[in-house]
Design a protein around this motif. Sequence first.
Motif, mmCIF file in Angstrom:
data_model
loop_
_atom_site.group_PDB
_atom_site.id
_atom_site.type_symbol
_atom_site.label_atom_id
_atom_site.label_comp_id
_atom_site.label_asym_id
_atom_site.label_seq_id
_atom_site.Cartn_x
_atom_site.Cartn_y
_atom_site.Cartn_z
ATOM 1 N N ALA B 76 56.307 4.809 -20.472
ATOM 2 C CA ALA B 76 54.991 5.133 -19.892
ATOM 3 C C ALA B 76 53.861 4.718 -20.833
ATOM 4 C CB ALA B 76 54.899 6.628 -19.593
ATOM 5 N N PHE B 223 62.265 12.622 -23.060
ATOM 6 C CA PHE B 223 60.961 13.192 -22.702
ATOM 7 C C PHE B 223 59.987 13.133 -23.879
ATOM 8 C CE2 PHE B 223 63.748 14.797 -19.432
ATOM 9 C CZ PHE B 223 62.988 14.617 -18.294
ATOM 10 N N LEU B 225 57.193 10.750 -25.942
ATOM 11 C CA LEU B 225 56.366 9.534 -25.895
ATOM 12 C C LEU B 225 56.309 8.825 -27.248
ATOM 13 C CD1 LEU B 225 53.418 10.845 -23.700
ATOM 14 C CD2 LEU B 225 54.823 8.861 -23.174
ATOM 15 N N ILE B 226 56.507 9.602 -28.332
ATOM 16 C CA ILE B 226 56.421 9.048 -29.686
ATOM 17 C C ILE B 226 57.831 9.031 -30.277
ATOM 18 C CG2 ILE B 226 55.299 9.304 -31.958
ATOM 19 C CD1 ILE B 226 53.261 9.092 -29.737
#
Lengths: 69, 513
Positions: B76, B223, B225-226
């Motif tokens: 994403a 889950f 993002l980083i």
Amino acid sequence: MLNFDWISSIDAGSAKLIVLITFLLPLIFALTLKKNYIFAGAENNKPWRNLKIWVTILTGIMLIIYSSF
Amino acid sequence: MSLIGIDYFIIFLYLVGTVVIGLYYEKRVSSSSDFFLAGKMLPFWAIAFSIVGTDIGAVDFVGLTGQAYRFGIVVANFDWIGSVPAMIFAGLIFIPYYWKAGVYTIPEYLGRRYNIYLRVISAALWLIFITFTLGVMLWATGVLLQEMLGWPIMLSIILTVVVVGLYTITGGLYAVVMTDVIQVVIMIIGSLAILVLGLWQIGGLNELVNQVTALGPQYQNHFKLILSPETNTPYPWTGILFGLAFVLAPAYFIGNQVIIQRSLGAKDEWNAKASMVFGAFLKILIPILIVTPGLIAVALFPNMKDGDAVYARLIKELLPPGLTGLVFSAFLAALMSTVSAIVNSVATVWTKDIYELFVKKNASDKHYLIVGRYVTGIILILAVITSPLSKEFPGIYVYVQTINSFLQGPIFAVLILGIFSKRITQWGGLIGLLAGIFFSAMMYIFKDSLFTIDEPFLYISWWSFIGAALVTIIVSIFTKPHAVEKLRGLVYGLVVKDPELQEVLKKKITQEV
């Protein structure tokens, strides 16, 4: 160096902070722009046309998402 | 998977509706400015939808869902940190600057700012890659439709090209943008169908998180993002930040002709700025609509080997008749919005940067309009002819995309330095661009010994940008810059702080409209 070894030891929390700051930069920039630049060319100066408000909402959404995941 | 009558009816309705809407805008085209820049009449919301429609192709539906299945929500980042900050800066700084400078194309700007060599090199590189990409993209989508529905590959390709050709050749950019609006709405509705039905079957968002994380330690990062550079992923946070957010995203939203051209057709400066910022709102939705289904698939079908088969399986298992037709319409819409945007931009660059410059100078405006229409048709025919090449070279789609991404860093370095500094010279820009492309090629050839991650394209983008910028600056120090008078209207400070120039540009834009 090419693999960013010098920065890869940073922990996940600090990395997230750097990413959050990256989102804050365009917001800070937008807030410093003068009103006549923001509304230049607009048919009128109604509040919904204020792009500073748009950028603030965008940044807010991104900060919430990146703080959560 | 097979479609039934209602599905075919919905697809037929979509195709006919698209052609009718596209042809309706033919009456608005009476000059080359109408054809290439929609007569500078576009509203911000339509441009924003068009930017997103152009950005998301049919192959991305399958590819992104498959990547989300394998790596989780980290993908994403391409639509969030890899788009939102760049789109805000593009909207507030660069789009109004290009709009005020009255340019048609990015190579045109580079030619005026540096020299004709840089204009021709950047135009030629872009034209070769984008035309080739078009054929490869059509073939990749044809293969997907064959795998999903059993349609012959050439049938999908010819159907797409005929429909796109009809409205793009007649209605120009206005038709492209307005059909994009319809196509993105269909894409959103189609994707929502999979998202809602998938979450319904799983039992909601919380249940999705619980089921995926319960599958084992290999899903612990799904889950996040980083991700740490030590994680086994092509998307470590260092690459996402330096390669994607700082180079590839700004290069795409500030220096890519296909994206910029829409905003240059805005009806006024405010609409030009607002188009990018509103587009960023739409971009936020994309991962929710395309990445989340990949995670839903992890929960529903956890042991699939091929990530690219995930999207087809979701359609087959979740959707009832009728909705399947709608999702395939969304699929075709994604393909057509990207193809129409590319051919319109290629026609613009070819006509303005090659034909007008070297073949026929000072012809009538009507002549350039006709040339633009012919070029649009020829590019589409070329794309159909070259598309089967993909069959001879397996994996060519990824290869072409990778090579294309290596050009972005050097071109962006030269563009940004030229915009902000009047000290950067024509030879600095030219040698910097060539050196950056050389660095990219070398890093790609020796990637196994230079990089520790599997697909280091984000790192290569960053370092080729840095290399090109350094060479541009060093060569500029030792060569003579253009006179300030020649740079009027081309360097940021000299554009926005020059009221006399602004008055001239304002008149020029009014005359064109």
